[in-house]
Design a protein around this motif. Structure first.
Motif, mmCIF file in Angstrom:
data_model
loop_
_atom_site.group_PDB
_atom_site.id
_atom_site.type_symbol
_atom_site.label_atom_id
_atom_site.label_comp_id
_atom_site.label_asym_id
_atom_site.label_seq_id
_atom_site.Cartn_x
_atom_site.Cartn_y
_atom_site.Cartn_z
ATOM 1 N N CYS A 1 -6.026 -20.162 65.273
ATOM 2 C CA CYS A 1 -6.512 -17.846 65.115
ATOM 3 C C CYS A 1 -5.718 -17.266 65.155
ATOM 4 O O CYS A 1 -5.718 -16.142 65.741
ATOM 5 N N HIS A 2 -4.356 -17.861 65.848
ATOM 6 C CA HIS A 2 -3.079 -17.235 65.904
ATOM 7 C C HIS A 2 -2.785 -16.232 67.099
ATOM 8 O O HIS A 2 -1.947 -15.228 67.533
ATOM 9 N N GLY A 3 -3.846 -17.002 67.905
ATOM 10 C CA GLY A 3 -4.074 -16.204 69.024
ATOM 11 C C GLY A 3 -4.363 -15.118 69.591
ATOM 12 O O GLY A 3 -4.228 -14.160 70.287
ATOM 13 N N ARG A 4 -5.242 -14.631 68.222
ATOM 14 C CA ARG A 4 -5.787 -13.374 68.294
ATOM 15 C C ARG A 4 -6.779 -13.278 69.881
ATOM 16 O O ARG A 4 -8.131 -13.526 68.975
ATOM 17 N N ARG A 5 -6.741 -12.036 70.557
ATOM 18 C CA ARG A 5 -7.455 -12.614 71.553
ATOM 19 C C ARG A 5 -9.166 -11.794 71.591
ATOM 20 O O ARG A 5 -9.749 -12.338 72.309
ATOM 21 N N ASP A 6 -9.663 -11.371 70.379
ATOM 22 C CA ASP A 6 -10.520 -9.967 70.327
ATOM 23 C C ASP A 6 -11.447 -11.286 70.123
ATOM 24 O O ASP A 6 -13.102 -11.622 69.796
ATOM 25 N N ILE A 7 -10.738 -12.535 68.810
ATOM 26 C CA ILE A 7 -11.491 -13.413 67.852
ATOM 27 C C ILE A 7 -12.229 -14.443 68.965
ATOM 28 O O ILE A 7 -13.006 -14.681 68.985
ATOM 29 N N LEU A 8 -10.840 -14.901 69.855
ATOM 30 C CA LEU A 8 -11.533 -15.812 71.126
ATOM 31 C C LEU A 8 -12.387 -15.258 72.134
ATOM 32 O O LEU A 8 -12.743 -16.068 72.131
ATOM 33 N N GLN A 9 -12.217 -14.235 72.100
ATOM 34 C CA GLN A 9 -13.143 -13.184 73.200
ATOM 35 C C GLN A 9 -14.607 -13.395 72.716
ATOM 36 O O GLN A 9 -15.600 -13.449 73.319
ATOM 37 N N VAL A 10 -14.870 -13.103 71.132
ATOM 38 C CA VAL A 10 -16.246 -13.498 70.687
ATOM 39 C C VAL A 10 -15.825 -14.647 70.635
ATOM 40 O O VAL A 10 -17.848 -15.274 71.172
#
Length: 284
Positions: A130-139
């Motif tokens: 996810c390349h560290g994408r916080r919004d995706i990881l937060q979901v």
């Protein structure tokens, strides 16, 4: 079909060693493309479930990580109940996973139940893809929080697993506690209609209405991540930030699978409703 390895190998080979280099680069590129394609094929049902080959790997890893983490969460107290299996099944239904993709989800869930399941390593792989994408990881983390609360409460064992999951995704304990607090506010906020509209005149019903009246606005502020003492500018900025974190189009463009979008949509609806309530009460 993968072909970029052959193209790049040919170009760079020709740049440095002319025709012999181009031939050598073409051969090396062919083996790179072959290995890359095999890596996609090893993703099984999840990989075949998506048609966009540019995002197939990332989305397949997202689903495998999600359902294996759900299995790990369900096993946290030592026994997987029929209720916990139903939660995972309902999520598969909500995400419309069928056929081979559904079997892959079920296999991932069973894999996650193993005592020695490498949850940290698995989620590090998700973070990288996810390349560290916080919004995706937060979901992703919010889906697990929602699953943990499916029986109405969060056990200490489940919290420990959520904490273990949050760390390799880049979330600290205070971040996790913040998301849990928000979700608890969302649960109460969604149920506010039943309490506030209760009929009758007995004391318990009056207490329910009073609780709803005093807590609903407080929960609305929590959903936005602000306090009642914050001014209009701060509240509007927080609202825009929270909506951006769960905006369907933005999340899809960053790699969130379409099948996981319902969770984000529900969050966005809660944020919108909370903001509208605050606007109504404060008159801006």
């Amino acid at each position: 079909m993968a072909f970029w390895g052959k193209i790049l190998g040919f170009i760079f080979g020709f740049m440095f060693f002319k025709i012999p280099g181009a031939i050598l680069g073409l051969v090396v590129g062919h083996f790179f493309d072959k290995a890359y394609s095999q890596d996609f094929n090893q993703l099984g049902g999840f990989g075949r479930f998506f048609t966009d080959q540019n995002s197939v790997k990332q989305q397949a890893i997202f689903f495998h990580s999600l359902f294996s983490s759900l299995g790990h969460l369900a096993k946290s107290d030592g026994q997987v109940t029929s209720r916990e299996i139903q939660i995972a099944t309902n999520l598969m239904d909500e995400m419309r996973l069928t056929g081979e993709a559904r079997r892959e989800a079920q296999d991932a869930f069973r894999e996650g139940k193993a005592r020695d399941f490498p949850v940290v390593e698995t989620l590090k792989g998700l973070y990288e893809n996810c390349h560290g994408r916080r919004d995706i990881l937060q979901v992703f983390l919010e889906i697990l929080i929602q699953a943990a609360f499916a029986d109405g409460q969060l056990s200490q064992e489940e919290y420990n697993v959520l904490e273990k999951v949050a760390s390799p995704l880049g979330f600290r304990r205070r971040d996790l506690d913040y998301l849990i607090s928000m979700f608890e506010a969302e649960l109460r906020f969604r149920q506010r209609g039943g309490a506030s509209n209760a009929g009758g005149g007995n004391q318990r019903q009056r207490q329910q209405r009073a609780y709803s009246d005093t807590q609903t606005l407080s929960d609305a502020y929590k959903i936005l991540g602000v306090s009642q003492s914050d001014d209009e500018k701060v509240i509007k900025r927080a609202y825009r930030k929270r909506m951006a974190e769960h905006h369907p189009d933005k999340l899809i463009s960053k790699g969130l699978p379409q099948q996981a979008m319902e969770i984000a949509k529900q969050k966005a609806q809660d944020i919108q409703s909370a903001y509208e309530l605050i606007k109504e009460k404060r008159g801006f």
